[in-house]
Design a protein around this motif. Structure first.
Motif, PDB file in Angstrom:
ATOM      1  N   LYS A   1       0.622  -1.209   0.064  1.00  0.00           N
ATOM      2  CA  LYS A   1       0.113  -0.099  -0.018  1.00  0.00           C
ATOM      3  C   LYS A   1       0.738   1.318   0.027  1.00  0.00           C
ATOM      4  O   LYS A   1       0.248   2.380  -0.738  1.00  0.00           O
ATOM      5  CB  LYS A   1      -0.765   0.108   1.137  1.00  0.00           C
ATOM      6  N   HIS A   2       2.025   1.323   0.617  1.00  0.00           N
ATOM      7  CA  HIS A   2       2.810   2.240   0.857  1.00  0.00           C
ATOM      8  C   HIS A   2       3.919   2.453  -0.428  1.00  0.00           C
ATOM      9  O   HIS A   2       3.953   3.501  -0.905  1.00  0.00           O
ATOM     10  CB  HIS A   2       4.144   2.176   1.924  1.00  0.00           C
ATOM     11  N   SER A   3       3.976   1.284  -1.264  1.00  0.00           N
ATOM     12  CA  SER A   3       4.729   1.461  -2.351  1.00  0.00           C
ATOM     13  C   SER A   3       4.325   0.364  -3.347  1.00  0.00           C
ATOM     14  O   SER A   3       4.604  -0.677  -3.686  1.00  0.00           O
ATOM     15  CB  SER A   3       6.241   0.802  -2.089  1.00  0.00           C
TER      16      SER A   3
ATOM     17  N   ASP B   1      12.286  -1.622  -5.010  1.00  0.00           N
ATOM     18  CA  ASP B   1      12.024  -0.269  -4.973  1.00  0.00           C
ATOM     19  C   ASP B   1      13.104   0.331  -4.075  1.00  0.00           C
ATOM     20  O   ASP B   1      13.174   0.297  -2.677  1.00  0.00           O
ATOM     21  CB  ASP B   1      10.663   0.081  -4.085  1.00  0.00           C
ATOM     22  N   GLU B   2      13.945   1.006  -4.668  1.00  0.00           N
ATOM     23  CA  GLU B   2      15.065   1.566  -4.118  1.00  0.00           C
ATOM     24  C   GLU B   2      14.909   3.039  -3.126  1.00  0.00           C
ATOM     25  O   GLU B   2      15.635   3.281  -2.309  1.00  0.00           O
ATOM     26  CB  GLU B   2      15.981   2.068  -5.180  1.00  0.00           C
ATOM     27  N   THR B   3      13.571   3.303  -3.097  1.00  0.00           N
ATOM     28  CA  THR B   3      12.948   4.323  -2.179  1.00  0.00           C
ATOM     29  C   THR B   3      12.962   3.875  -0.898  1.00  0.00           C
ATOM     30  O   THR B   3      12.596   4.609   0.166  1.00  0.00           O
ATOM     31  CB  THR B   3      12.080   5.114  -2.629  1.00  0.00           C
ATOM     32  N   LEU B   4      12.864   2.668  -0.813  1.00  0.00           N
ATOM     33  CA  LEU B   4      12.404   1.872   0.678  1.00  0.00           C
ATOM     34  C   LEU B   4      13.629   1.708   1.437  1.00  0.00           C
ATOM     35  O   LEU B   4      14.796   1.544   1.057  1.00  0.00           O
ATOM     36  CB  LEU B   4      11.802   0.602   0.421  1.00  0.00           C
ATOM     37  N   SER B   5      13.431   2.077   2.558  1.00  0.00           N
ATOM     38  CA  SER B   5      14.726   1.747   3.816  1.00  0.00           C
ATOM     39  C   SER B   5      13.943   1.481   5.127  1.00  0.00           C
ATOM     40  O   SER B   5      12.762   1.525   5.228  1.00  0.00           O
ATOM     41  CB  SER B   5      15.338   3.113   3.843  1.00  0.00           C
ATOM     42  N   LYS B   6      14.584   0.974   6.231  1.00  0.00           N
ATOM     43  CA  LYS B   6      14.239   0.743   7.583  1.00  0.00           C
ATOM     44  C   LYS B   6      13.480   2.097   8.095  1.00  0.00           C
ATOM     45  O   LYS B   6      12.214   1.811   8.666  1.00  0.00           O
ATOM     46  CB  LYS B   6      15.515   0.525   8.281  1.00  0.00           C
ATOM     47  N   GLN B   7      13.662   3.226   7.531  1.00  0.00           N
ATOM     48  CA  GLN B   7      13.096   4.258   8.296  1.00  0.00           C
ATOM     49  C   GLN B   7      11.543   4.440   7.386  1.00  0.00           C
ATOM     50  O   GLN B   7      10.700   4.655   8.013  1.00  0.00           O
ATOM     51  CB  GLN B   7      13.859   5.654   7.917  1.00  0.00           C
ATOM     52  N   THR B   8      11.690   4.227   6.218  1.00  0.00           N
ATOM     53  CA  THR B   8      10.301   4.558   5.374  1.00  0.00           C
ATOM     54  C   THR B   8       9.377   3.422   5.836  1.00  0.00           C
ATOM     55  O   THR B   8       8.182   3.620   5.582  1.00  0.00           O
ATOM     56  CB  THR B   8      10.774   4.440   3.821  1.00  0.00           C
ATOM     57  N   ILE B   9       9.991   2.168   5.900  1.00  0.00           N
ATOM     58  CA  ILE B   9       9.090   1.055   6.348  1.00  0.00           C
ATOM     59  C   ILE B   9       8.484   1.395   7.641  1.00  0.00           C
ATOM     60  O   ILE B   9       7.539   1.095   7.871  1.00  0.00           O
ATOM     61  CB  ILE B   9       9.962  -0.266   6.469  1.00  0.00           C
TER      62      ILE B   9
ATOM     63  N   ALA C   1       5.533   3.558   7.120  1.00  0.00           N
ATOM     64  CA  ALA C   1       4.273   2.874   6.276  1.00  0.00           C
ATOM     65  C   ALA C   1       3.805   2.315   7.486  1.00  0.00           C
ATOM     66  O   ALA C   1       2.506   2.249   7.675  1.00  0.00           O
ATOM     67  CB  ALA C   1       4.845   2.001   5.542  1.00  0.00           C
ATOM     68  N   ALA C   2       4.540   1.549   8.524  1.00  0.00           N
ATOM     69  CA  ALA C   2       3.904   0.823   9.516  1.00  0.00           C
ATOM     70  C   ALA C   2       2.993   1.833  10.471  1.00  0.00           C
ATOM     71  O   ALA C   2       1.880   1.433  10.864  1.00  0.00           O
ATOM     72  CB  ALA C   2       5.044   0.024  10.433  1.00  0.00           C
ATOM     73  N   ARG C   3       3.523   2.776  10.881  1.00  0.00           N
ATOM     74  CA  ARG C   3       2.993   3.707  11.694  1.00  0.00           C
ATOM     75  C   ARG C   3       1.556   4.276  10.846  1.00  0.00           C
ATOM     76  O   ARG C   3       0.571   4.368  11.640  1.00  0.00           O
ATOM     77  CB  ARG C   3       3.807   5.067  11.803  1.00  0.00           C
ATOM     78  N   LYS C   4       1.637   4.614   9.677  1.00  0.00           N
ATOM     79  CA  LYS C   4       0.364   4.877   8.911  1.00  0.00           C
ATOM     80  C   LYS C   4      -0.523   3.816   8.819  1.00  0.00           C
ATOM     81  O   LYS C   4      -1.980   4.170   8.911  1.00  0.00           O
ATOM     82  CB  LYS C   4       0.925   5.585   7.560  1.00  0.00           C
TER      83      LYS C   4
END
Length: 716
Positions: free
Chosen positions: A633-635, A660-668, A671-674
């Motif tokens: 859903k995030h990507s 998806d090269e835009t994903l990282s531990k921080q972006t994940i 996404a989990a928070r949202k």
């Protein structure tokens, strides 16, 4: 007058009535009898009045008493009502309580699509209020008459005939009642769904006639248009059913000289007409095709041949050259004999072709194969372990075809575009055999991965149905012109979860829905599917007719249970590589799908994940599929796969493999928070790859993803 009318119907329409014992059983109950039937033509009322015992009172919409119908109604008892009036059923309720045998068409109108129309709940309300026993009747054949509405002026079109054979099937009587705690809208909804499922299931039970696949092909050629084109491919190799039968007899006779006495024969061919001729050539002479996955590599194919005790593999030099499979075929040749179709064709002379034409279709041994004999061997994709042989019988496949037909109606002239490989059960049963054996057309395309070409080909052949996976449909949407799918009636997705983003993309770009379904190779394969008359987003639809199910609790998983199924489409059994050739049937006919699902009060099925695709983290069971869902859903543009690896402190930890090269531990984490998910559902490691591995069937190749994760932690 009625005696003469019945005589004429029997003479011209060769009317056959099956299951009259079910009607007599209903009479024994001494309760009011309410007949219900599908409505396919103007002949339906007279057919029931003439061929079903007892004096029947019909409920008729007063606006429909015109023309020919007005004349026909002079021969029957009927109650004329305003169907738009909420009190319309009171007249029928009064008649039933007076002891009369009554009849309603629950659709309220003659079908203009060839399939079941909207089913009104009034019929079920009548049955419940009067305590009547419901006797279902299925009418088959009248939809092809000149008295149907399938003439193209209202909606759908079929080639109509003056006097098609008509079959009335009386099904076992049923009771329709709602739970006592339901009222108002909930009660109406419950009764409407129950009546719809009853009408839908009637179509399956009435049509399902077990026989061999070759006999069914011969029947289809006789019943539908045997001389019209039913098969086409990328090489424009067109075939009619009659031509396919002749080709099967000729090729089968030539192959028989090489494979006589062999039970199972390997087939290594792509989606072209030659594959279909080879498949039915083996069927005609009583051999079982073992469909080999040419994307799997030499090792798995050799293993599959040993598991199924295959001695010979049929392939094509042109195919081997095109796919650069020379090394694979060389390895196969070490364990089996390779036969090239080009060599077989050279041995077929003019006399053989003439004899093939003259030879009776029913004279080949495969025509008389028992329905429970094995018809095909498929091999599990190995998405979660070593492939196994799955043996499906003729009855399994034909049952699934009729189960699908009861859900999705396909008219004889319509085209199914099939790019799914036939070594996959979805591609074989739904993509190929369903249209061929139900009077429609099939266009075969050799690879589902040609994302730019396939939409254009679907446009050129006026495709009506397309099957695929979420991965494939996403690829097509990126390349397709908005008009490419203008003629599509239904996209059907299976084999992997359909993402909401993909469904929305097709609605926005093409104005078309994707109907998500569910199945496994072991069930031939379809188990459930959403359809226009009954669908719920986020689910895989309701179970198809004839399927029983049970859910077994899984420790640590609070919602849903492990799905077990039983039905006429459940396989004969497995072949295991540690005991080659020995069939292991499912115990008591029940198959463990290995999927964790939940089923709501209306029967809609939601897949929660594979039993093997759960990780145990700090004592909690975590669905890897659920983790993938919020990341998707995030990507939505990326391809993501989540697996687990051992963790010395918490038991296991999650690993995300993505392109998806835009994903990282921080972006994940964001996404989990949202998504509002728990901390244990956040992958601790993100691995970027150029392409997430997929199988030839379109599923994510989780064993390869697992290896990527393990190599990362092992430092390789």
């Amino acid at each position: 007058m009625k005696f003469l009318a019945k005589l004429l119907f029997k003479l011209f329409y060769r009317v056959e009535v099956r299951g009259l014992e079910n009607y007599h059983a209903a009479r024994q109950s001494e309760r009011p009898i309410l007949l219900i039937a599908n409505h396919v033509s103007l002949l339906d009322g007279p057919l029931i009045d003439l061929f079903i015992p007892g004096r029947t009172t019909f409920m008729i919409d007063s606006r429909q008493i015109v023309g020919l119908r007005k004349w026909l109604l002079k021969l029957a008892d009927y109650v004329a009502v305003d169907m738009l009036n909420a009190m319309a059923t009171k007249h029928l309720i009064k008649a039933l309580k007076a002891g009369k045998q009554c009849m309603i068409f629950p659709e309220g109108r003659i079908t203009t699509t060839g399939s079941l129309m909207k089913v009104y709940d009034g019929t079920a309300m009548v049955a419940e209020k009067t305590g009547a026993i419901v006797v279902p009747i299925h009418i088959e054949g009248a939809q092809f008459s000149k008295f149907s509405y399938l003439d193209g002026t209202r909606a759908a079109w079929v080639r109509q005939r003056w006097f098609p054979k008509i079959v009335l099937t009386v099904l076992p009587p049923k009771e329709i009642a709602a739970p006592a705690d339901l009222n108002g809208h909930q009660k109406h909804r419950y009764l409407q769904n129950k009546l719809f499922l009853l009408m839908r299931d009637n179509a399956f039970y009435a049509r399902y006639q077990p026989r061999s696949l070759f006999a069914q092909l011969v029947h289809a050629a006789d019943f539908y248009d045997g001389k019209g084109i039913c098969l086409n491919d990328i090489n424009q190799a067109q075939m009619s059913r009659k031509k396919l039968i002749i080709a099967s007899k000729v090729l089968g006779h030539a192959l028989e000289k090489e494979i006589a006495g062999q039970k199972r024969v390997g087939v290594l061919l792509p989606n072209v007409s030659g594959l279909v001729a080879t498949f039915f050539a083996l069927q005609a002479y009583g051999h079982t095709p073992a469909m080999l996955n040419f994307t799997a590599g030499a090792g798995p194919m050799c293993s599959a041949c040993r598991t199924a005790e295959v001695e010979t593999v049929v392939t094509s030099r042109k195919f081997v050259d095109a796919m650069a499979l020379h090394a694979v075929v060389d390895e196969l040749a070490k364990v089996v004999r390779i036969i090239f179709l080009e060599d077989v064709r050279e041995q077929i002379g003019g006399l053989s072709k003439v004899l093939g034409v003259l030879r009776s279709d029913s004279s080949v041994p495969g025509f008389y194969a028992e329905p429970d004999d094995e018809a095909v061997v498929l091999f599990t994709s190995g998405s979660e372990g070593a492939p196994k042989g799955v043996v499906l019988s003729h009855a399994n496949i034909l049952a699934n075809i009729e189960q699908v037909s009861a859900m999705l109606q396909m008219l004889p002239h319509e085209t199914v575009f099939n790019a799914l490989p036939t070594f996959h059960s979805f591609g074989l049963t739904a993509g190929l055999l369903w249209p061929l054996l139900k009077g429609a057309r099939c266009f075969l395309y050799p690879s589902p991965l040609h994302y730019q070409v396939i939409p254009e080909m679907a446009y050129q052949v006026n495709a009506r149905y397309m099957f695929g996976t979420d991965t494939f449909f996403t690829g097509y949407a990126r390349k397709a012109h908005p008009m490419d799918f203008y003629n599509i009636a239904a996209f059907v997705a299976g084999a992997e979860r359909l993402r909401p983003e993909t469904r929305q993309l097709y609605a926005d770009k093409f104005g078309k829905p994707i109907y998500e379904g569910y199945g496994v190779t072991e069930t031939s394969p379809v188990l459930a599917v959403n359809i226009p008359q009954s669908h719920k987003s986020g689910t895989v639809g309701q179970f198809i007719p004839g399927v029983e199910y049970r859910l077994e609790p899984v420790p640590g998983i609070a919602e849903g249970g492990r799905l077990w199924v039983k039905g006429p489409n459940v396989m004969k059994g497995y072949l295991f590589n540690d005991n080659p050739g020995v069939l292991v049937p499912p115990k008591d006919g029940w198959h463990d799908t290995g999927d964790i699902v939940k089923v709501d009060e209306e029967g809609f099925v939601t897949i929660l994940g594979r039993a093997k695709r759960f990780a145990k983290i700090a004592g909690e069971m975590v669905s890897l599929t659920a983790v993938e869902n919020y990341i998707n859903k995030h990507s939505p543009e990326g391809h993501h796969a989540v697996v687990s690896v051992p963790d010395p402190k918490r038991g296991e930890q999650l690993v995300l493999v993505t392109d998806d090269e835009t994903l990282s531990k921080q972006t994940i984490k964001e996404a989990a928070r949202k998504a509002g998910v728990a901390e244990i559902m956040i992958p601790k490691t993100v691995i970027l790859v150029e392409q997430v591995p997929i199988l030839g069937t379109g599923k994510t190749n989780y064993p390869e993803v697992q290896k990527i994760a393990e190599r990362h932690f092992n430092g390789n």
